[in-house]
Every structure is written in structure tokens, then in C-alpha cells.
Design an enzyme around this catalytic site. Structure first.
Site, PDB file in Angstrom:
ATOM      1  N   ASP A 182       0.787  -1.234   0.000  1.00 40.24           N
ATOM      2  CA  ASP A 182       0.000   0.000   0.000  1.00 40.24           C
ATOM      3  C   ASP A 182       0.822   1.291   0.000  1.00 40.24           C
ATOM      4  OD1 ASP A 182      -1.933  -1.891   0.337  1.00 40.24           O
ATOM      5  OD2 ASP A 182      -2.761  -1.060   2.185  1.00 40.24           O
ATOM      6  N   THR A 237      -1.456   0.543   7.049  1.00 38.29           N
ATOM      7  CA  THR A 237      -1.822   1.749   6.305  1.00 38.29           C
ATOM      8  C   THR A 237      -2.411   2.833   7.203  1.00 38.29           C
ATOM      9  OG1 THR A 237      -2.059   0.733   4.136  1.00 38.29           O
ATOM     10  CG2 THR A 237      -3.482   2.589   4.589  1.00 38.29           C
ATOM     11  N   ASP A 258      -7.012   1.394   8.200  1.00 37.87           N
ATOM     12  CA  ASP A 258      -6.640   2.279   7.086  1.00 37.87           C
ATOM     13  C   ASP A 258      -7.135   3.710   7.274  1.00 37.87           C
ATOM     14  OD1 ASP A 258      -5.754  -0.133   6.104  1.00 37.87           O
ATOM     15  OD2 ASP A 258      -7.344  -0.341   4.608  1.00 37.87           O
ATOM     16  N   GLU A 315     -11.458  -1.027   1.609  1.00 37.74           N
ATOM     17  CA  GLU A 315     -10.154  -0.733   2.194  1.00 37.74           C
ATOM     18  C   GLU A 315      -9.662   0.622   1.698  1.00 37.74           C
ATOM     19  OE1 GLU A 315      -7.810  -4.808   2.913  1.00 37.74           O
ATOM     20  OE2 GLU A 315      -7.959  -4.301   0.785  1.00 37.74           O
TER      21      GLU A 315
END
Length: 673
Positions: free
Chosen positions: A187, A246, A309, A357
Site C-alpha cells: 500500500d 496503512t 486504514d 479498504e
């Protein structure tokens, strides 16, 4: 003896000559002044237009307390709405930006660009370096205005060594895409600009494939094309809460979190024993090293399986920070004043897209019109129900400080390819607010969880897309994100080679002059010859075609096919010289290459109707990827590709009939590492 002459008489006698001389001198001076101040042609037209702008800005400031922006060809009419219609006869375009305390205007007349600012309201300049800019307008904002007026930035030609084939075979290591020097990446984390450089982080696993857990690896850049590795900035398993996943790093300009003005604050997910929590880390050295906040986690898990996230942004209209969390099939919205204490505000829920996500949330002006400023909510999603794979879905709508409301219930996709995921977007703080809302940058992880661990790279795993510039454009009445390669990629371009216009018949096809480096850009313009056929750019290694990028005039779709490459067939994968020499090389030791998941072999396509029977494709090819921009970026397709051993090549061909190639160019691209 001469008679005496009175003084009065002596003065009177030469008077006619003195007057004549004075008149002559005065006439000469006046004529010089008239000639020097008389503006003719383009300059005169530009001066008149910019005089109109100056007067309009005075009116706007007097009536509304602030200056206003304008772009005749970009649909921004704010200045005219506040001060009346501008007379711009003879001008090809007019662009005005403002920063609250000042403004900069430019007009293009007969192909020439003239500039004026609020700092020199009567002057016009053609040399951008000579324009006096207000303190609140940067050189980058000026250059962006010039680009809007059609003045492209000029880049020096890259070094010949960067355009040449490397001495050692790099295998699939990209020439100009960001990859880890070794091991695993996934990511992207949203970049920020600080002290003259972009700071970017990505998830990194130095223990892959033997061990698990990610951390934040730091890279910096001045142009979003050339990157410098800075090392791990936030290490995993160091504060007892798990690895580093993340999140978002922001520059806390006002010091709201209590770590000083300008501190870099990262809020991210940590996962321990399957429980996801949000932790804070802070940096006082421009994001190079971080300290774990002693009262972590700042958000403890309320009992959710998916709670990760965090995407954080500053909401100036409501004087608050906003956080988005991915919570399974929904996105949760939270607000804070100090980045530590967060209050739940609302949620946005959608079924049919798998587990959401990596959310993102930002504003853009539709068609460049500030009156149509729109919020965009994006998230990583699974499009299997729509015969797609994973990608970035998005919605447009409004935000009232607590909740997001869609203007259209149907989502759209940022990229139609198989390998553009966990995308992040960001703007440039050096630009004016209006410019920041006109477009922003984007980057994605160029991979897919369906087969990310099955690909034939050695020693390194994962790559990012090139940076793109995105904007909102009306498409059938609906705001749609349009993507183009960021202009700084022009710094990689070598001498282009033109390809003659020709008819592409059904058959072997015409060869393209691609460089042996495997890194190049292809621009083609195609026209339907009435046969409703396909046109294909066939990417080859030796005599075989490993992937094709094409356009089908029968149904108006662009597509990428990669069923002939090494990952798809499980045969003939390249081996880099470095990997061959490395100890414990699995394939060198005789281990066979595994085939990838069937998702890899599926054709990826996207509808993009021809315009007046013509289609334009811009294709960025690297040693293990293709990125396709259709019709000026109205649609994009990003895909990994893995050619077998053999020299790089490419051909153009018609399939099922004849297609006209009206223009084509092949441009070599330099390596960045």
C-alpha cells in the site's frame, strides 16, 4: 566704434531661433515617447485584456472583499460573476489565479503569453521570471498557470546512459517505476510536501517471504518521478501493538496535536493478535524518524473485525480534522480538533463491493468550475460482481462536516485494469486553493492480491504506478475522474520517432521502432475504416507476443490481453543478472515457476467511445507493466506484464479488418535508478 546695444535688445534678437530649436527638441522628445508607448499587435491586445482584468479585480475586491479567479477555456467564470463580463477580444485564452492577498493573470494572444500581477498592475511581461509575484503566489503556481495557457514545461534531454540498455540484465526490474530495492512493498501512503521535497511512504516487509509484518519505508522526490530511498521511518513490532499498516501522515501546520507547529503526525493501523487499532506517531525532523505516542492507541477497537486504514484530511470549512476508517462494508467518518481524540460522525455503507479498504476523500471542481466544487469518496473495492477484479471505486457528492451524501448512487472505477489498487491522491500546497481544486496527483499499488505472491520477480516484490494527475470532468452529465500522466514524466523522454500513417490490415502487422531497454511510450491515433475491426499494439519478445493493447471499434472498448506472458503461461520467465548470482536462488536451483491465479489471464477492458471515429491511446511500457490512457485519460487500464526471454519488440496490426493509423510516435524513456 560700434553703437551700444541694450541688454533687452540682445535678448530679443535670438528669441525666434531659440523658440524654433526648443520646438524641434520638444517634437523629437514627444515623437520618441509616442513611439515607445504605442503598443501594436499582440502586445496591445494583451495590454487591453489585462487592463480589463485589473479593473475587474478592483471591482471584485470592492464588492466582495476578495479577488477572484478566471479561466475562459477552463470554465471558471468567478471573476466575471463578481465584476461583470470581461472584454477579451483578440485573446485566445485568459487565466487568472488569486490567493486572497493578490493575483496573477495571463493571456494568450497570437500564440504568445503575456503576464501581469497585482504587484505591477500596469506592466505586462512575457518573461515569467520578470513578473513580480505576490508573496502568496509561488513560482509553481505561476508555472501551473502557464501550463493552463498552453506553455509546456521544457525538460533537458536525459543522459544518454539513462536511455541505454543497462550493462547487467535487470530482468523485470522497472526502469522508471518505484520498486523496493529488495523484498516486499504494497500500500502507498499519501505523500506530503515539506521543505522542498515530497515525502512518501509505502508498506514494506524486509522479512518477506520468510516473515510477516509491514512497516513504513520512506522515499523522497522533488518531481514525483525520481525517488531517493530514505530507509524505514516507522519500524514494526516496537511498541507492543503490532506491525505498522496503512494510515496517513499530515503536516500539523498549527501544532494542533501538541508536538509543535510543522510536526509530521502519522495516524495508522497497528494489528496485534488479529485486533486492529489506530496509533499515532510524530516526527520533528521532517518525517525522517518518528516516535510512538506514549498514550497509544489513540483509538481502541470497539469490537470490529475490520477497522483500519485511517485517511485523515483537514476540513478548514468546519475547523476540524476528519478521519475515514475502512470498516468492512462501510466507511466510518470521525472528527477531531487535535488528532488524538476522535468522535464518530457518520458512516457510508455499500454492499456488493467486498471488504472496503484504503479510503480517500477530497474535493475537485467539475470541469474546472469552482461553482461545481464536489467531494469525492474513494475506496479499495472488489468488482467481482461486475466481472472485474479489485480496484479503486469512487462516488461523488457533498459533505456537511458530519456526513457524505452521494449525488449518484452508482459507483465508478478510477482504473479499469487489473493492477491499480490502494490508490492515494494528494494536491500541491504550493498552488493556490483554486488550482488545488482543479486537479490533484494519484498513485496506486501496481499489483493484485489474487496473485501478488505468485509473480516471477526475484529478490523484490511489488511496484507503484507512475504518478498521475486527476480531475473531475462531466461525462454524460455525471462527474467522472479523468487521469493523465503527470507532466514531469516528460523529463524521461528521449528523442521521439514518428511512425508513418498507414492502413493496418488483418495480419502480421507493422513493426514499431521500440528501444531494446523495454522502457518506452507509444502514442497512436486510430480511425475506423468502416470494417468495425480491432487495432492492436502487440508487445513482443523475439517473435512471440506476450501482451496486446488494443481498441475494438465494434463495441467501443479499449483492452489489455496478457495471456502469452511468462506469468500467464508459467514458462520462459526472465532472470536478472543480480538474481542469478544471488545465493539460494530458487529458480536457478531448479525450482519450476508456478502459474498464477486465473484472474491474471482475464481480458481487462473498458468502454471509451471513439470521437468522430477516432481513438487515441497513450501507452507507457516498462519491463513488467503497461499503463494505458485512452482518449486523453478519459479511461485508463493498468496491468502487470512479464515478457519471456528475447529482444523487446512491438507491432501494430488490424484484426478482423482494416484500421487506419493516422498518427503514431514511439518515445524512449530513461531509467530513474
Amino acid at each position: 566704434m560700434f553703437p551700444k546695444i541694450s541688454p533687452r535688445l540682445s535678448l530679443r534678437r535670438p528669441l525666434p531661433w531659440v523658440l524654433a530649436a526648443a520646438v524641434a527638441v520638444l517634437a523629437l522628445v514627444v515623437s520618441v515617447l509616442v513611439v515607445s508607448n504605442t503598443r501594436t499587435g499582440s502586445a496591445a491586445t494583451a495590454h487591453g485584456v489585462l487592463d480589463e482584468v485589473s479593473a475587474a479585480q478592483d471591482t471584485a475586491r470592492g464588492n466582495h472583499g476578495t479577488y477572484a479567479s478566471l479561466w475562459l477555456k477552463g470554465n471558471d467564470r468567478t471573476l466575471e460573476q463578481r465584476a461583470g463580463t470581461l472584454r477579451a477580444e483578440g485573446a485566445d485564452d485568459v487565466r487568472v489565479i488569486e490567493c486572497g492577498a493578490g493575483w496573477l493573470a495571463g493571456t494568450r494572444v497570437d500564440g504568445q503569453v503575456f503576464l501581469r500581477s497585482s504587484e505591477a498592475r500596469d506592466a505586462i511581461e512575457q518573461d515569467p521570471a520578470k513578473v513580480r509575484l505576490p508573496d502568496c503566489i509561488s513560482a509553481e503556481a505561476r508555472d501551473s498557470l502557464l501550463a493552463d495557457l498552453g506553455v509546456p514545461r521544457e525538460w533537458p534531454e536525459p543522459d544518454a546512459a539513462r536511455l541505454a540498455a543497462p550493462a547487467e540484465d535487470p530482468g523485470y526490474r522497472p526502469a522508471y517505476h518505484l520498486t523496493p530495492e529488495q523484498r516486499w512493498m504494497n500500500d502507498p501512503q499519501r505523500p506530503f510536501f515539506l521543505d522542498g521535497a515530497w515525502h512518501y511512504y509505502y508498506l514494506y516487509n524486509a522479512d518477506y517471504p520468510e516473515g510477516n509484518g509491514t512497516e513504513w519505508f520512506h522515499a523522497t522526490s522533488t518531481d514525483l518521478v525520481h525517488w531517493k530511498d530514505e530507509g524505514v521511518a516507522i519500524g514494526k513490532f516496537r511498541n507492543g501493538l503490532g506491525d505498522i499498516e496503512t494510515g496517513t501522515a499530515v503536516v500539523d501546520t498549527e501544532g494542533t496535536a501538541g508536538f509543535g507547529k510543522g510536526a509530521v503526525i502519522a495516524v495508522l493501523t497497528q494489528q496485534d493478535a488479529g485486533v486492529q487499532r489506530q496509533s499515532m506517531f510524530y516526527s520533528t525532523d521532517q518525517g525522517h524518524t518518528f516516535t510512538s505516542y506514549e498514550q497509544n492507541p489513540v483509538m481502541d477497537n470497539p469490537g470490529e473485525e475490520h477497522w483500519r486504514d485511517p485517511r485523515i484530511l483537514r476540513d478548514e470549512d468546519h475547523n476540524q480534522w476528519v478521519m475515514l476508517l475502512a470498516e468492512g462494508h462501510k466507511i466510518g467518518f470521525y472528527t477531531s480538533t487535535d488528532l488524538k481524540a476522535w468522535t464518530y460522525a457518520s458512516s457510508f455503507e455499500r454492499d456488493g463491493l467486498g471488504i472496503l479498504e484504503c479510503p480517500d476523500f477530497f474535493q475537485l471542481d467539475v470541469d474546472g468550475d469552482p461553482a461545481k466544487r464536489t467531494w469525492v469518496l474513494a475506496a479499495g473495492a472488489n468488482g467481482a460482481a461486475e466481472d472485474r477484479t479489485t480496484g479503486t471505486a469512487y462516488w461523488t457528492g457533498s459533505w456537511d462536516g458530519k456526513a457524505f451524501t452521494t449525488s449518484n448512487e452508482q459507483h465508478q472505477w478510477l482504473d479499469a485494469g487489473a493492477d491499480f489498487y490502494a490508490a492515494v491522491t494528494w494536491d500541491d500546497p504550493r498552488l493556490t486553493d483554486g488550482q488545488r481544486k482543479a486537479s490533484r496527483h494519484a498513485i496506486g499499488w501496481m499489483n493484485n492480491w489474487a496473485y501478488a505472491r505468485q509473480l516471477p520477480t526475484e529478490g523484490w516484490y511489488g511496484a507503484d504506478s507512475v504518478v498521475r494527475d486527476i480531475r473531475l470532468q462531466s461525462d454524460g452529465g455525471r462527474p467522472t475522474l479523468v487521469s493523465v500522466p503527470t507532466p514531469a514524466l516528460g523529463s524521461l523522454e528521449g528523442p521521439p520517432e514518428q511512425v508513418p500513417a498507414q492502413e493496418l490490415d488483418d495480419g502480421a502487422g507493422a513493426p514499431l521502432p521500440v528501444p531494446e531497454t523495454g522502457a518506452f511510450k507509444i502514442d497512436v491515433e486510430l480511425e475506423n475504416s468502416g470494417a468495425d475491426a480491432e487495432a492492436r499494439v502487440q508487445l513482443q519478445n523475439g517473435e512471440g507476443t506476450y501482451a496486446s493493447v488494443g481498441y475494438d471499434f465494434r463495441n467501443g472498448t479499449a483492452f489489455v490481453v496478457r495471456d502469452g506472458d511468462a506469468a500467464s503461461t508459467g514458462e520462459g520467465a526472465k532472470r536478472s543478472a543480480r538474481a542469478e548470482a544471488a545465493p539460494n536462488n530458487a529458480r536457478a536451483a531448479g525450482k519450476t515457476q508456478e502459474k498464477v491465479d486465473d484472474a491474471y489471464r482475464q481480458v481487462r477492458s473498458v468502454a471509451s467511445p471513439a470521437v468522430d471515429g477516432k481513438v487515441k491511446l497513450t501507452i507507457y511500457v516498462d519491463r513488467s507493466s503497461v499503463e494505458v490512457f485512452v482518449n486523453g485519460g478519459q479511461r485508463t487500464l493498468t496491468s502487470l506484464v512479464f515478457p519471456q526471454e528475447g529482444p523487446a519488440g512491438a507491432r501494430l496490426a488490424g484484426v478482423g479488418g482494416t484500421v487506419s493509423l493516422t498518427a503514431a510516435t514511439v518515445t524512449p524513456l530513461a531509467a530513474t535508478r
